[in-house]
Design a protein around this motif. Structure first.
Motif, PDB file in Angstrom:
ATOM      1  N   LEU A 111       0.722  -1.310   0.166  1.00 14.38           N
ATOM      2  CA  LEU A 111      -0.251   0.300  -0.084  1.00 14.38           C
ATOM      3  C   LEU A 111       0.807   1.215  -0.294  1.00 14.38           C
ATOM      4  CD1 LEU A 111      -2.824  -1.116   2.806  1.00 14.38           C
ATOM      5  CD2 LEU A 111      -2.636  -1.843   0.575  1.00 14.38           C
ATOM      6  N   VAL A 112       0.732   2.177  -0.736  1.00 12.24           N
ATOM      7  CA  VAL A 112       0.862   3.627  -1.105  1.00 12.24           C
ATOM      8  C   VAL A 112      -0.580   4.489  -0.656  1.00 12.24           C
ATOM      9  CG1 VAL A 112       2.275   5.291  -1.904  1.00 12.24           C
ATOM     10  CG2 VAL A 112       3.478   2.720  -2.099  1.00 12.24           C
ATOM     11  N   PHE A 113      -0.831   5.771  -0.610  1.00 13.43           N
ATOM     12  CA  PHE A 113      -1.709   6.522  -0.026  1.00 13.43           C
ATOM     13  C   PHE A 113      -1.116   7.933   0.121  1.00 13.43           C
ATOM     14  CE2 PHE A 113      -0.111   4.461   3.928  1.00 13.43           C
ATOM     15  CZ  PHE A 113      -0.729   5.219   4.425  1.00 13.43           C
ATOM     16  N   ASN A 114      -2.132   9.123   0.613  1.00 15.37           N
ATOM     17  CA  ASN A 114      -1.692  10.277   1.017  1.00 15.37           C
ATOM     18  C   ASN A 114      -1.823  10.521   1.801  1.00 15.37           C
ATOM     19  OD1 ASN A 114      -4.313  10.227  -0.249  1.00 15.37           O
ATOM     20  ND2 ASN A 114      -4.509  11.776  -1.319  1.00 15.37           N
ATOM     21  N   ASP A 115      -2.129  11.725   1.930  1.00 20.53           N
ATOM     22  CA  ASP A 115      -2.216  12.347   3.385  1.00 20.53           C
ATOM     23  C   ASP A 115      -3.268  12.260   3.862  1.00 20.53           C
ATOM     24  OD1 ASP A 115      -0.899  13.209   5.473  1.00 20.53           O
ATOM     25  OD2 ASP A 115      -1.711  15.260   4.378  1.00 20.53           O
ATOM     26  N   ALA A 116      -4.532  12.702   2.503  1.00 20.21           N
ATOM     27  CA  ALA A 116      -5.956  12.804   2.717  1.00 20.21           C
ATOM     28  C   ALA A 116      -6.539  11.209   3.266  1.00 20.21           C
ATOM     29  CB  ALA A 116      -6.826  13.447   1.620  1.00 20.21           C
ATOM     30  N   LEU A 117      -5.836   9.435   3.316  1.00 17.06           N
ATOM     31  CA  LEU A 117      -6.263   9.305   3.663  1.00 17.06           C
ATOM     32  C   LEU A 117      -5.393   9.068   4.802  1.00 17.06           C
ATOM     33  CD1 LEU A 117      -7.812   6.348   3.394  1.00 17.06           C
ATOM     34  CD2 LEU A 117      -6.147   5.530   1.848  1.00 17.06           C
ATOM     35  N   LYS A 118      -4.429   9.025   5.317  1.00 15.88           N
ATOM     36  CA  LYS A 118      -3.673   8.815   6.303  1.00 15.88           C
ATOM     37  C   LYS A 118      -4.510   9.465   7.478  1.00 15.88           C
ATOM     38  CE  LYS A 118       0.195  10.781   9.148  1.00 15.88           C
ATOM     39  NZ  LYS A 118      -0.319  11.746   9.915  1.00 15.88           N
ATOM     40  N   ASN A 119      -5.130  11.070   7.203  1.00 12.02           N
ATOM     41  CA  ASN A 119      -5.553  11.607   7.960  1.00 12.02           C
ATOM     42  C   ASN A 119      -6.777  10.789   8.637  1.00 12.02           C
ATOM     43  OD1 ASN A 119      -3.541  13.438   7.894  1.00 12.02           O
ATOM     44  ND2 ASN A 119      -3.798  14.331   6.982  1.00 12.02           N
ATOM     45  N   ILE A 120      -7.722  10.074   7.608  1.00 11.93           N
ATOM     46  CA  ILE A 120      -9.243   9.071   7.972  1.00 11.93           C
ATOM     47  C   ILE A 120      -9.288   8.159   8.135  1.00 11.93           C
ATOM     48  CG2 ILE A 120     -10.589  11.564   6.587  1.00 11.93           C
ATOM     49  CD1 ILE A 120     -11.264   9.208   3.758  1.00 11.93           C
ATOM     50  N   ALA A 121      -8.072   7.559   8.009  1.00 10.01           N
ATOM     51  CA  ALA A 121      -8.146   6.167   8.252  1.00 10.01           C
ATOM     52  C   ALA A 121      -7.271   5.717   9.729  1.00 10.01           C
ATOM     53  CB  ALA A 121      -7.005   5.369   7.450  1.00 10.01           C
TER      54      ALA A 121
END
Length: 189
Positions: A111-121
């Protein structure tokens, strides 16, 4: 880790000596860092191809950064000697919210993900959660953002002979664990 901290100012030791295990160790790391465009999970028994991050970034850069985004690609299971045992399941055309509820479409190290996903997940604090980081991030991305899948193998997961994770499990043990942990809760007997 402390040796790397001394050698490289980009490396930070956030440990406090407590062993919190999986998945809380991944969540704790995410709570401690902030302000990056993209993040990736890494495990000690995985080998990344040189182009893994580049492919992920090129794909994620095509979408608005305000949208929670997750990228994953295929990988090979290999033995201790690097011999391919099998390939991960092809997810082409299979990603949907129903499948995400019951299955983990990929492993965390892919998994590679952006800051927006980090913040809600990322959970705000450790609560002894059972839900693994890979499942959680995939589910949240599918429900509140978008998932990009790449069918190219970009990493290799070493399956040690005595591993006890799902990759070495029988179908019956996977079903038993699903019912026990996902439906009945972590404390079910």
């Amino acid at each position: 880790i402390r040796e790397y901290v001394k050698k490289d100012k980009r490396v930070t030791d956030i440990s406090d000596g407590k062993k919190i295990g999986v998945p809380d160790s991944f969540y704790e790391c995410l709570r401690e860092i902030d302000g990056y465009k993209y993040y990736a999970f890494a495990d000690q028994d995985d080998l990344w191809n040189n182009d893994k991050i580049e492919r992920a970034v090129k794909t994620l850069d095509k979408t608005d950064t305000a949208i929670p985004q997750l990228y994953f690609a295929d990988y090979d299971y290999v033995d201790n000697y690097g011999k391919v045992i099998r390939k991960s399941s092809d997810q082409s055309g299979k990603i949907n919210k129903y499948l995400c509820i019951y299955n983990s479409l990929s492993s965390g190290f892919m998994l590679v993900f952006n800051d927006a996903l980090k913040n809600i997940a990322t959970p705000e604090k450790s609560q002894g959660l059972y839900e693994y980081h890979d499942r959680r991030f995939i589910r949240v991305a599918e429900l509140f953002g978008c998932i990009s899948y790449d069918n190219k193998v970009t990493a290799h997961h070493i399956r040690h002979q005595n591993a006890v994770t799902a990759g070495n499990s029988t179908n019956s043990s996977l079903m038993k664990n699903f019912f026990k942990n996902e439906l009945m809760g972590v404390n079910a007997k």
